[in-house]
Design a protein around this motif. Structure first.
Motif, PDB file in Angstrom:
ATOM      1  N   LEU A  91       0.871  -1.129  -0.076  1.00 25.46           N
ATOM      2  CA  LEU A  91       0.028  -0.112  -0.134  1.00 25.46           C
ATOM      3  C   LEU A  91       0.744   1.313   0.125  1.00 25.46           C
ATOM      4  N   ARG A  92       2.263   1.009   0.620  1.00 23.69           N
ATOM      5  CA  ARG A  92       2.936   2.502   0.684  1.00 23.69           C
ATOM      6  C   ARG A  92       3.394   2.954  -0.629  1.00 23.69           C
ATOM      7  N   MET A 125      -3.105   6.416   5.137  1.00 20.41           N
ATOM      8  CA  MET A 125      -2.346   6.364   6.338  1.00 20.41           C
ATOM      9  C   MET A 125      -2.486   4.789   6.781  1.00 20.41           C
ATOM     10  N   ARG A 126      -1.610   4.151   7.427  1.00 23.18           N
ATOM     11  CA  ARG A 126      -1.414   2.576   7.663  1.00 23.18           C
ATOM     12  C   ARG A 126      -1.143   2.437   9.384  1.00 23.18           C
ATOM     13  N   VAL A 127      -1.991   1.468   9.799  1.00 18.80           N
ATOM     14  CA  VAL A 127      -1.984   1.291  11.050  1.00 18.80           C
ATOM     15  C   VAL A 127      -1.958  -0.375  11.009  1.00 18.80           C
ATOM     16  N   TYR A 128      -1.000  -0.925  11.940  1.00 12.01           N
ATOM     17  CA  TYR A 128      -0.775  -2.495  11.963  1.00 12.01           C
ATOM     18  C   TYR A 128      -1.425  -2.963  13.278  1.00 12.01           C
ATOM     19  N   VAL A 129      -1.665  -4.092  13.152  1.00  6.84           N
ATOM     20  CA  VAL A 129      -2.475  -4.813  14.450  1.00  6.84           C
ATOM     21  C   VAL A 129      -1.853  -6.208  14.332  1.00  6.84           C
ATOM     22  N   THR A 130      -1.110  -6.678  15.628  1.00  9.64           N
ATOM     23  CA  THR A 130      -0.818  -8.109  15.382  1.00  9.64           C
ATOM     24  C   THR A 130      -0.795  -8.497  16.765  1.00  9.64           C
ATOM     25  N   ALA A 187       7.034  -0.565   5.768  1.00  7.95           N
ATOM     26  CA  ALA A 187       5.678  -0.514   5.475  1.00  7.95           C
ATOM     27  C   ALA A 187       5.242   0.952   5.711  1.00  7.95           C
ATOM     28  N   ALA A 188       6.243   1.836   6.342  1.00  9.29           N
ATOM     29  CA  ALA A 188       5.773   2.945   6.902  1.00  9.29           C
ATOM     30  C   ALA A 188       4.539   3.288   7.542  1.00  9.29           C
TER      31      ALA A 188
END
Length: 483
Positions: free
Chosen positions: A71-72, A79-84, A98-99
């Motif tokens: 996506l970057r 805007m990108r938010v990562y959940v793990t 991934a910025a």
């Protein structure tokens, strides 16, 4: 309620996400689109404007992180938010690649996610305003040196309905009707020439409808034999025909609760029209090779580049099916009938393809927009986009797109149209010098206003007038805004 942004969630259904979706949509008034896979996310993004993406990975997975990394490059403005999950291996290099704006660990706290999304979108808006101001100041200096105008870099009068960009009154009326149609459950028939944006309009309708959290599936009906089209839409059982080595669900059942977009509906055979009419009336699906009839709840949006009404009159299309399809009938006008859209579309495509190619383009000159606006574009918006993409590829970094980047065929088309329109500002023979000067001044002021979409501040600056001076000339020459 007016949405303040669109958030795409790529994660499993249920669990902590139920509370998170409620918080984002109700407390923060975001429009939330929840999908269960990366493939579904990519399909969704082709038709809906997304401001922020949240992607989840379970332990030892990197699917969501890989999606954000892609996506970057493909959508750097999102805007990108990562959940793990806690304990997952997270390295600085992978997160930097991934910025991402922020990463969160499960179990999720809905309030925390809401706050992160809010801050991310605030940062996005600040960055957008900074880019605009930086570009305005930089180009103001460059324009003075290059003798170029910056007329067409930022048009606040243009509008967007998801991925549809427009400024004309015709498209504004069409999109207003489409937004009303989206809130209903009625089928929709979209008609218009090839390349006008019928599929984009269908996607915009789906993602502004109550079905937006369910799938939108697309099927082009042109040139397909009946048995294959029947299998694609209604499904089949294993062994129903040669090559049917396994069961197929079919688009109608796969999209249960959502929307199916049927493009080129005018091309289906009379026998298939009967099957489609039955489905529209009863919602019944009978897969090939099966005796069992199932029901599913699907909204149909159909499109055609031929007039179904004329086909009905020629007995080439069933009248009852036509009436079933046109709960709402939307006609997308060709580009030659909405030339006001050419300027904002050109700028939108230039920015889109410049980002995709990693190019730094200052803008499109006014003379180039004038030439583009004079072309007929038989291929409509699709042809315009292809031309702009070619022009972006030819333009050098840090320069404007100019007429020298245009293809020879379009330049010839623009010249031919200018000749056929005849001379502008014609003054009868024997007119006084005062009349001739006033006629020329009226023409210059009128064209400048049109070029700047009646932005009087920008027009006055271009002509070297004050706002009051320009206003007086508009009144003196009885100039009226049209389109």
């Amino acid at each position: 309620m007016e949405h303040s942004g669109t958030v795409l969630i790529v994660a499993r259904r249920g669990g902590d996400w139920t509370d998170c979706l409620d918080v984002l949509s109700e407390r923060y008034a975001y429009r939330v689109v929840h999908v269960g896979s990366v493939a579904e996310a990519l399909t969704t993004m082709s038709g809906v404007h997304v401001d922020l993406a949240v992607a989840e990975d379970r332990k030892d997975e990197t699917i969501g992180l890989d999606f954000l990394t892609r996506l970057r490059v493909s959508h750097p403005e999102i805007m990108r938010v990562y959940v793990t999950s806690e304990g997952s291996p997270l390295s600085y290099d992978t997160l930097t690649k991934a910025a991402i704006y922020q990463f969160l660990l499960t179990p999720l706290d809905a309030a925390q996610l809401g706050l992160v999304v809010e801050r991310a979108l605030e940062a996005r808006e600040l960055a957008r305003r900074h880019r605009i101001l930086s570009r305005e100041f930089k180009i103001s200096g460059d324009a003075l040196r290059l003798g170029e105008r910056r007329d067409l870099l930022f048009r606040p009068e243009s509008h967007q309905f998801e991925k549809l960009v427009y400024a004309s009154e015709k498209m504004a009326e069409l999109c207003d009707l489409a937004k009303q149609a989206a809130t209903t459950e009625l089928p929709i028939l979209i008609q218009g020439e090839t390349g006008t944006g019928k599929e984009l309009l269908a996607r915009a309708i789906h993602y502004n409808s109550p079905r937006r959290t369910s799938p939108l599936l697309v099927q082009n009906c042109g040139g397909m034999p009946d048995d294959l089209l029947q299998s694609e839409l209604f499904g089949h059982k294993r062994g129903a025909f040669t090559g049917a080595i396994s069961d197929r669900l079919g688009l109608f059942r796969a999209a249960d609760g959502g929307t199916v977009f049927l493009d080129e509906i005018s091309e289906v055979s009379p026998s298939f029209q009967v099957s489609l009419l039955r489905f529209l009336q009863e919602g019944e699906v009978k897969p090939l090779g099966s005796d069992k009839v199932e029901h599913c709840n699907v909204r149909i949006i159909a499109a055609s580049n031929r007039s179904l009404k004329d086909m009905v009159a020629r007995r080439e299309f069933r009248q009852d099916l036509y009436f079933r399809l046109k709960g709402f009938e939307l006609e997308v006008p060709p580009l030659r009938e909405r030339r006001d859209d050419i300027a904002p579309l050109s700028e939108f495509f230039a920015a889109k393809h410049a980002d995709a190619m990693g190019r730094k383009i200052l803008g499109i000159t006014a003379s180039t927009i004038e030439k583009l606006s004079a072309c007929d574009f038989p291929g409509n918006v699709r042809e315009l986009e292809n031309e702009i993409r070619r022009m972006v590829a030819l333009a050098k970094d840090g320069e404007y797109i100019t007429t020298r980047n245009m293809s020879a065929s379009l330049l010839a088309s623009a010249a031919a149209r200018s000749r056929s329109d005849g001379p502008r500002g014609f003054v009868p023979e024997g007119a006084t010098l005062k009349d001739q000067v006033e006629s020329l001044e009226k023409q210059i002021v009128g064209r400048a206003l049109l070029r700047n979409h009646w932005n009087q501040s920008r027009t006055a600056a271009e002509l070297g007038l004050s706002r009051v001076g320009l206003s007086n000339k508009i009144k003196r020459y009885n100039l009226e805004q049209q389109g």
